[in-house]
Design a protein around this motif. Structure first.
Motif, short mmCIF file in Angstrom:
data_model
loop_
_atom_site.label_atom_id
_atom_site.label_comp_id
_atom_site.label_asym_id
_atom_site.label_seq_id
_atom_site.Cartn_x
_atom_site.Cartn_y
_atom_site.Cartn_z
N ARG A 1 -8.52 -1.49 6.01
CA ARG A 1 -8.57 -0.22 5.29
C ARG A 1 -9.86 0.35 5.80
O ARG A 1 -9.99 1.49 5.79
CB ARG A 1 -8.84 -0.70 3.62
CG ARG A 1 -9.06 0.85 2.65
CD ARG A 1 -9.09 0.53 1.25
NE ARG A 1 -10.18 -0.14 0.62
CZ ARG A 1 -10.55 0.18 -0.42
NH1 ARG A 1 -9.87 0.85 -1.29
NH2 ARG A 1 -11.64 -0.30 -1.05
N GLY A 2 -10.90 -0.58 6.03
CA GLY A 2 -11.94 0.18 6.55
C GLY A 2 -11.80 1.00 7.81
O GLY A 2 -12.18 2.04 7.88
N TYR B 1 -6.64 -4.13 -3.65
CA TYR B 1 -6.57 -4.87 -2.16
C TYR B 1 -7.06 -6.22 -2.41
O TYR B 1 -8.30 -6.21 -2.76
CB TYR B 1 -7.28 -3.80 -1.12
CG TYR B 1 -6.48 -2.72 -0.79
CD1 TYR B 1 -5.24 -2.48 -0.39
CD2 TYR B 1 -7.01 -1.49 -1.33
CE1 TYR B 1 -4.62 -1.32 -0.09
CE2 TYR B 1 -6.24 -0.16 -1.35
CZ TYR B 1 -5.31 -0.61 -0.66
OH TYR B 1 -4.50 1.13 -0.54
N THR C 1 -9.22 -5.58 3.56
CA THR C 1 -10.22 -4.86 3.66
C THR C 1 -10.79 -4.18 5.09
O THR C 1 -10.69 -2.95 5.11
CB THR C 1 -11.59 -5.48 3.31
OG1 THR C 1 -11.26 -6.16 1.74
CG2 THR C 1 -12.70 -4.81 3.20
N ARG D 1 0.81 -1.25 0.16
CA ARG D 1 -0.17 -0.06 0.07
C ARG D 1 0.92 1.19 -0.16
O ARG D 1 0.61 2.14 -0.59
CB ARG D 1 -0.98 0.07 1.18
CG ARG D 1 -1.82 1.09 0.99
CD ARG D 1 -2.75 1.29 2.44
NE ARG D 1 -3.53 2.70 2.42
CZ ARG D 1 -2.93 3.82 2.55
NH1 ARG D 1 -1.90 3.89 2.90
NH2 ARG D 1 -3.76 4.96 2.25
N ARG E 1 -8.84 2.37 8.67
CA ARG E 1 -8.27 3.68 8.22
C ARG E 1 -9.09 4.71 7.66
O ARG E 1 -8.83 6.01 7.77
CB ARG E 1 -7.09 3.39 7.04
CG ARG E 1 -6.03 4.19 6.74
CD ARG E 1 -4.97 3.88 6.04
NE ARG E 1 -5.60 3.45 4.77
CZ ARG E 1 -5.19 2.10 4.46
NH1 ARG E 1 -4.54 1.21 5.34
NH2 ARG E 1 -5.76 1.72 3.36
N MET E 2 -10.23 4.28 7.06
CA MET E 2 -11.05 5.23 6.23
C MET E 2 -11.73 6.03 7.59
O MET E 2 -12.08 7.16 7.52
CB MET E 2 -12.31 4.52 5.58
CG MET E 2 -12.01 3.76 4.38
SD MET E 2 -11.92 5.04 3.07
CE MET E 2 -10.57 4.16 2.17
N SER E 3 -12.06 5.17 8.60
CA SER E 3 -12.73 5.60 9.67
C SER E 3 -11.94 6.84 10.33
O SER E 3 -12.43 7.89 10.84
CB SER E 3 -13.03 4.56 10.41
OG SER E 3 -13.99 4.99 11.77
#
Ligand SMILES: [Zn+2]
Lengths: 224, 203
Positions: free
Chosen positions: B134-135, B126, B131, B42, B137-139
């Protein structure tokens, strides 16, 4: 590592990151970047942070498509008079036929008049209401349509072409409806269609706080 | 937590440092290099995206960079950090791509080919195992950006959402160009401190 060369500033990193360095500055930046571990690591970090924001925007906001508004004019059915006018507009040969018929009537009438010439009693008989109510003047016999009914029809037939054009225009949406404001406006049907609005199904562990782009702007706008 | 990589999907060697993994890869341990790739894909992709500005090109460049790194394994001496070593390989790969693109556009060659490449829009690179991370990280990014001070957030929104140039932002806000950049830089650095926890916690 070229320690003797001045390292790049954060401003330069950002300008490069967003593709806003050009010319000599761009070349100098890339020359230095290719050979300075400190700057490479610093740039990698900024690029990573920036990508996190970019990725968040892409996943969370890009699927929220701008709604597509389309205003379609509903075509009202034409009235009987419009249909009548349109019919004459389309069938212009009808006018020629009417003119020919009128000419024949005139010639016949003149013939009858000459046949009974000199006889005032006969002339008076022309006013007899039982005869066809056609007033004849020689000037008008020269090809123009004659007779009350025919004249009315000819007048109605004349604007029919433009009425037909107008109707055709009305079939085109939006702009043509604006061009003919005197006409009773067609009631617009506003269709709001959203393209697929996928939510974050793939990230079930994310709490959707209901944040929208508008929320980002709310206090920004009020702070000004 | 010893490792320093960016990715935290299920790991085969969770307690080993990147440097140890490279050492193992050099000595022929199967999957050791694969573990390096998993940890760093990433961040290397993000670096390439930062340099190239296009996801499809960034993906290709990142892949090339890992191939180059694999080939260069025997030359890796433990002096540098693995992160710096990978960054340098990726930067040089991207500079090569940029130079090639520049030559291409100067020569007006392969315009049709370029069009074709453009249609290859990057989707998720990805694996499902990424996942969850990433979820999270988005948050964190969402929370971090929305809690930024207004003046910093304003610049983030104008740059990332409205895609304005620094010059345009400077003119709109009537602040110096350098202030615009320093605000964005500060915003990103604040995001960093909040994101640092993410990859370490989720394993
Ligand atoms: Zn430097």
């Amino acid at each position: 590592m070229k320690k003797f060369v001045k390292c790049e500033s954060p401003g330069q990193f950002l300008a490069y990151l967003y593709g806003e360095l050009n010319g000599a500055a761009l070349n100098a930046f890339e020359d230095h970047l290719s050979d300075c571990t400190t700057c490479i690591d610093e740039f990698a970090e900024i690029a990573d942070l920036r990508y996190s924001v970019y990725e968040w925007r892409k996943v969370e906001f890009d699927p929220l498509e701008t709604p597509v508004f389309s205003i379609e004019a509903i075509e009202t059915p034409p009235s009987w008079s419009e249909q009548f006018q349109a019919w004459f507009g389309q069938h212009t040969q009808w006018l020629s036929a009417a003119s020919a018929f009128g000419a024949v009537v005139i010639v016949l009438t003149i013939g009858i008049l000459f046949y009974s010439a000199g006889d005032t009693a006969d002339l008076a008989a022309v006013d007899d209401p039982s005869l066809p109510a056609v007033i004849v003047t020689p000037e008008r016999a020269s090809g123009t349509p004659v007779g009350g009914l025919i004249e009315d029809e000819a007048e109605e037939a004349k604007p029919s072409a433009s009425a037909f054009d107008e109707r055709r225009n009305l079939q085109q949406p939006k702009t043509s409806a604006r061009k003919t404001p005197s006409r009773q406006p067609a009631s617009p049907a506003v269709t709001v269609s959203f393209r697929s609005v996928p939510r974050l199904n793939e990230f079930e562990d994310i709490q959707d706080d209901g944040l929208r782009l508008a929320d980002m702007f709310d206090d920004i706008g009020s702070s000004e | 937590m010893v490792r320093s990589g960016g990715s935290s999907s299920k790991q085969m060697f969770p307690d080993l440092s990147d440097e140890k993994l490279v050492e193992m890869a050099v000595s022929g341990t199967p999957d050791a290099f694969g573990e390096i790739v998993k940890r760093w894909d990433r961040k290397i992709f993000a670096l390439c995206f930062g340099m190239l500005g296009r996801e499809d090109e960034a993906r290709d460049a990142a892949q090339e960079a890992f191939i180059a790194a694999y080939r260069a394994l025997p030359n890796f001496r433990g002096e540098a950090k693995v992160s710096s070593w990978l960054h340098r390989i990726a930067v040089n790969q991207c500079l090569t791509t940029r130079r090639r693109n520049r030559t291409r556009s100067e020569d007006h060659l392969d315009e049709e080919t370029n069009e074709e490449e453009r249609t290859f829009v990057a989707s998720d690179h990805y694996s499902p195992s990424h996942t969850a991370e990433r979820g999270e990280r988005m948050s964190v990014v969402r929370q971090a950006v929305t809690s930024l001070p207004v003046d910093l957030r304003q610049v983030v929104v104008m740059k990332e959402f409205e895609e304005m140039t620094f010059q345009e932002i400077s003119e709109t806000l009537e602040i110096p160009l350098s202030t615009v950049k320093s605000r964005l830089y500060t915003a990103l650095k604040q995001l960093k401190s909040k994101l640092e926890g993410v990859s370490v916690e989720v394993v």
